[in-house]
Design an enzyme around this catalytic site. Structure first.
Site, mmCIF file in Angstrom:
data_model
loop_
_atom_site.group_PDB
_atom_site.id
_atom_site.type_symbol
_atom_site.label_atom_id
_atom_site.label_comp_id
_atom_site.label_asym_id
_atom_site.label_seq_id
_atom_site.Cartn_x
_atom_site.Cartn_y
_atom_site.Cartn_z
ATOM 1 N N LYS A 13 45.145 -9.084 32.310
ATOM 2 C CA LYS A 13 44.692 -8.456 33.213
ATOM 3 C C LYS A 13 45.132 -9.116 35.146
ATOM 4 C CE LYS A 13 40.550 -10.709 33.212
ATOM 5 N NZ LYS A 13 41.336 -11.269 32.057
ATOM 6 N N ARG A 155 47.760 -24.429 33.176
ATOM 7 C CA ARG A 155 46.835 -24.155 33.672
ATOM 8 C C ARG A 155 45.567 -24.855 32.580
ATOM 9 N NH1 ARG A 155 44.054 -18.268 34.558
ATOM 10 N NH2 ARG A 155 42.175 -19.010 33.876
ATOM 11 N N ARG A 166 36.904 -19.968 25.919
ATOM 12 C CA ARG A 166 36.988 -18.715 26.694
ATOM 13 C C ARG A 166 36.470 -17.160 26.091
ATOM 14 N NH1 ARG A 166 41.977 -20.213 29.276
ATOM 15 N NH2 ARG A 166 42.210 -18.583 30.668
HETATM 16 P P1 AMP Z 1 40.329 -16.687 35.064
HETATM 17 O O1 AMP Z 1 41.652 -16.958 35.522
HETATM 18 O O2 AMP Z 1 40.012 -14.991 35.813
HETATM 19 O O3 AMP Z 1 40.279 -16.762 33.656
HETATM 20 O O4 AMP Z 1 38.895 -17.514 35.729
HETATM 21 C C1 AMP Z 1 38.970 -18.950 35.577
HETATM 22 C C2 AMP Z 1 37.966 -19.927 35.937
HETATM 23 O O5 AMP Z 1 37.606 -19.764 36.842
HETATM 24 C C3 AMP Z 1 36.877 -19.361 34.596
HETATM 25 O O6 AMP Z 1 36.817 -20.035 33.254
HETATM 26 C C4 AMP Z 1 35.246 -19.750 34.973
HETATM 27 O O7 AMP Z 1 35.417 -20.813 35.425
HETATM 28 C C5 AMP Z 1 36.215 -19.509 36.794
HETATM 29 N N1 AMP Z 1 35.558 -17.561 37.505
HETATM 30 C C6 AMP Z 1 36.054 -16.960 37.282
HETATM 31 N N2 AMP Z 1 35.705 -16.210 36.943
HETATM 32 C C7 AMP Z 1 34.113 -16.304 37.159
HETATM 33 C C8 AMP Z 1 33.404 -15.409 37.439
HETATM 34 N N3 AMP Z 1 33.217 -14.357 37.659
HETATM 35 N N4 AMP Z 1 32.422 -15.715 36.888
HETATM 36 C C9 AMP Z 1 32.066 -17.939 36.522
HETATM 37 N N5 AMP Z 1 33.399 -18.348 37.051
HETATM 38 C C10 AMP Z 1 34.666 -17.581 37.405
#
Ligand code: AMP
Length: 211
Positions: A13, A155, A166
């Site tokens: 994404k 990360r 996740r």
């Molecule tokens: P990502 O980079 O999209 O995988 O997001 C990393 C982390 O940010 C996630 O594992 C959550 O802890 C937090 N996060 C990002 N977007 C959301 C969302 N829409 N709702 C809740 N937590 C989020």
């Protein structure tokens, strides 16, 4: 262009949103990036969300919705990456867009099997200086490059336990959003196991921009 990119962690994404933003001028809004920036700043909000992020858990809906909202009005054309993540967030987004008089054009679901995703995520490295994403085997970070000097970091939530958690949350809470948006006639799916540029072309076609 007002588009949501749905898809599991590691489906690409972020990579696709970055490419499409560059090609179309749309703004890439990543709630994950917003969360990580807040943590890096050391703010009170950052401290509140850090533990969720590091364990691979979702930040509570009311916090993430308030963090995302200001970005929706910051640009006429945007791609949402990582938001919404569950039905309650999708409903909050619907309400916010209605209030702003904005319509969603399309929701693109990037699809790939879990085994591929785990391999991609465990090899992922991000440049601290440019934000560009690499993979230790398929697209290794450059050495001694002025354009991207790094450092290239893994990360905190790309550990095996956090990755598994996740993906579990994705299947349980986020994947049902495909039905939510299909019922509204907004969903298109794209095979994310294809070459990066082919995935970009397919997404652009699905949103009605010529590839
Ligand atoms: P990502 O980079 O999209 O995988 O997001 C990393 C982390 O940010 C996630 O594992 C959550 O802890 C937090 N996060 C990002 N977007 C959301 C969302 N829409 N709702 C809740 N937590 C989020």
């Amino acid at each position: 262009m007002r588009v949501i990119l749905l898809g599991p962690q590691g489906a690409g994404k972020g990579t696709q949103a970055h490419r499409i933003a560059q090609q179309t001028g749309a703004k890439h809004i990543s709630t994950g990036d917003i969360v990580r920036a807040e943590i890096k700043s050391g703010s009170e909000l950052g401290q509140k969300v850090q533990d969720y992020n590091d364990r691979g858990e979702l930040v509570p809906d009311e916090i993430i919705v308030e963090m995302a909202k200001p970005y929706l009005t910051g640009a006429d054309s945007w791609l949402l990456d990582g938001f919404p993540r569950n039905e309650s967030q999708a409903r909050a987004l619907d309400a916010a867009l209605k209030e702003l008089g904005i319509e969603l054009d399309k929701v693109i679901a990037l699809e790939a099997p879990d085994d591929d995703l785990v391999k991609r995520l465990s090899g992922r490295r991000t440049s601290d200086s440019t934000g560009k994403i690499y993979h230790v085997e398929h697209d290794p970070p450059p050495e001694n490059s002025d354009e991207d000097p790094g450092p290239f970091v893994q990360r905190k939530d790309d550990t095996e336990d956090a990755i598994r958690r996740r993906l579990e949350i994705y299947h349980d809470q986020t994947e049902p959003l495909k039905d939510y948006y299909a019922e509204r006639g907004l969903l298109a799916t794209v095979d994310a196991t294809q070459e990066i540029s082919k995935v970009t072309d397919d997404v652009l076609k699905a949103v009605g921009e010529t590839a």
